[in-house]
Design an enzyme around this catalytic site. Sequence first.
Site, PDB file in Angstrom:
ATOM      1  N   GLY A  11      21.763  19.151  15.503  1.00 52.55           N
ATOM      2  CA  GLY A  11      21.362  17.752  15.409  1.00 52.55           C
ATOM      3  C   GLY A  11      20.474  17.413  14.226  1.00 52.55           C
ATOM      4  N   ASN A  13      21.523  16.191  11.439  1.00 61.33           N
ATOM      5  CA  ASN A  13      21.976  14.876  10.958  1.00 61.33           C
ATOM      6  C   ASN A  13      21.459  13.760  11.867  1.00 61.33           C
ATOM      7  OD1 ASN A  13      23.832  14.942   8.485  1.00 61.33           O
ATOM      8  ND2 ASN A  13      24.542  16.686   9.701  1.00 61.33           N
ATOM      9  N   LEU A  90      31.785  18.417  17.663  1.00 57.48           N
ATOM     10  CA  LEU A  90      32.929  19.330  17.604  1.00 57.48           C
ATOM     11  C   LEU A  90      34.076  18.920  18.529  1.00 57.48           C
ATOM     12  CD1 LEU A  90      31.108  22.780  17.303  1.00 57.48           C
ATOM     13  CD2 LEU A  90      32.166  21.415  15.502  1.00 57.48           C
ATOM     14  N   ILE A  93      38.050  13.614  18.642  1.00 59.09           N
ATOM     15  CA  ILE A  93      37.961  12.279  19.249  1.00 59.09           C
ATOM     16  C   ILE A  93      39.356  11.810  19.642  1.00 59.09           C
ATOM     17  CG2 ILE A  93      37.212   9.877  18.873  1.00 59.09           C
ATOM     18  CD1 ILE A  93      34.960  12.039  19.093  1.00 59.09           C
ATOM     19  N   ASN A 107      32.333   9.780  10.424  1.00 58.61           N
ATOM     20  CA  ASN A 107      32.098  11.220  10.583  1.00 58.61           C
ATOM     21  C   ASN A 107      31.488  11.761   9.295  1.00 58.61           C
ATOM     22  OD1 ASN A 107      32.430  13.903  11.709  1.00 58.61           O
ATOM     23  ND2 ASN A 107      34.184  14.166  10.346  1.00 58.61           N
ATOM     24  N   HIS A 109      31.555  15.167   7.053  1.00 59.58           N
ATOM     25  CA  HIS A 109      32.256  16.441   6.894  1.00 59.58           C
ATOM     26  C   HIS A 109      31.620  17.195   5.724  1.00 59.58           C
ATOM     27  CE1 HIS A 109      35.456  19.357   7.141  1.00 59.58           C
ATOM     28  NE2 HIS A 109      35.516  19.313   5.828  1.00 59.58           N
ATOM     29  N   ASP A 150      40.072  14.338   9.585  1.00 59.02           N
ATOM     30  CA  ASP A 150      39.457  14.150   8.255  1.00 59.02           C
ATOM     31  C   ASP A 150      40.342  13.346   7.306  1.00 59.02           C
ATOM     32  OD1 ASP A 150      37.337  15.739   9.180  1.00 59.02           O
ATOM     33  OD2 ASP A 150      38.235  17.574   8.421  1.00 59.02           O
ATOM     34  N   GLU A 180      24.331  15.754   3.014  1.00 56.45           N
ATOM     35  CA  GLU A 180      24.564  15.148   4.337  1.00 56.45           C
ATOM     36  C   GLU A 180      23.434  14.241   4.796  1.00 56.45           C
ATOM     37  OE1 GLU A 180      26.019  17.803   7.402  1.00 56.45           O
ATOM     38  OE2 GLU A 180      26.726  19.195   5.893  1.00 56.45           O
TER      39      GLU A 180
HETATM   40  C1  GRF Z   1      27.010  19.639   9.643  1.00 57.08           C
HETATM   41  O1  GRF Z   1      27.237  20.542   8.602  1.00 57.08           O
HETATM   42  C2  GRF Z   1      28.115  18.629   9.695  1.00 57.08           C
HETATM   43  O2  GRF Z   1      28.589  18.252   8.451  1.00 57.08           O
HETATM   44  C3  GRF Z   1      29.165  19.390  10.430  1.00 57.08           C
HETATM   45  O3  GRF Z   1      28.461  20.108  11.418  1.00 57.08           O
HETATM   46  C4  GRF Z   1      27.122  20.316  11.000  1.00 57.08           C
HETATM   47  C5  GRF Z   1      26.222  19.703  12.036  1.00 57.08           C
HETATM   48  O4  GRF Z   1      24.894  19.974  11.857  1.00 57.08           O
HETATM   49  N1  GRF Z   1      30.230  18.538  10.891  1.00 57.08           N
HETATM   50  P1  GRF Z   1      23.775  19.251  12.727  1.00 57.08           P
HETATM   51  O5  GRF Z   1      24.144  19.406  14.196  1.00 57.08           O
HETATM   52  O6  GRF Z   1      23.715  17.792  12.313  1.00 57.08           O
HETATM   53  O7  GRF Z   1      22.519  19.973  12.399  1.00 57.08           O
END
Ligand code: GRF
Length: 214
Positions: A11, A13, A90, A93, A107, A109, A150, A180
């Site tokens: 988490g 992000n 993961l 959807i 999303n 990526h 994607d 990100e």
């Molecule tokens: C990130 O690298 C994101 O791009 C990918 O999974 C990872 C998630 O990291 N889809 P977090 O859970 O936000 O730390």
Amino acid sequence: MKIAVLVSGGGTNLQAIIDGIANGTITNTEICLVYSNNPNAYAIERAKKAGIPYAVKSPKEFENREEFNKALLATLKEADPDLIVLAGCLVVIPEIVVKAFPNRIINIHPSLIPSFCGTGFYGLKVHEKVLERGVRVSGATVHFVDEGTDTGPIILQKAVYVRQDDTPETLQRRIMEQAEWKIMPLAIDLLANDKIKVTDGKVYIDGYEESILG
Ligand code: GRF
């Protein structure tokens, strides 16, 4: 704008979004729900600490995938978000959710789409393949989610140089820090302020110039 953030893991992000809202980098936005398929996701702790409503539902709790998909849609409809943000989610959807929220799901990526994406490219695997191929530049992409993997319209991308001594872990971390955690909050702010339009499968950003990427 109300957003639901869907997570499965650490988490970071999600944290970048929480921090962005708190420090004013993301405006006009509130998180109405954090949803995780994984009960052990640290992302849930982050939601709790920030006092954000959260829900945990694993596909394992349901008789079959269709039942899980229906429950996911019901949870999302109840939270009634303007935007759904996949932040390290993961779960694939399901089409019923994509159809219910057209061009309202984004999303992140961890590569420069259309490189190193699609089925099987998730988490550390993406960075392993990048190092295997020996490319000099990778990065991250924020895109709208459509029925494919994607394949939806690209909103923002940011490049990150690959180092010769990178491991999948060091590259993953640098892409998170340099790309990100910047482009995801920025994309949300642009959407919240009605700066993004999708025409013929392509994204147009009001006042776009590359300097917004920092
Ligand atoms: C990130 O690298 C994101 O791009 C990918 O999974 C990872 C998630 O990291 N889809 P977090 O859970 O936000 O730390």
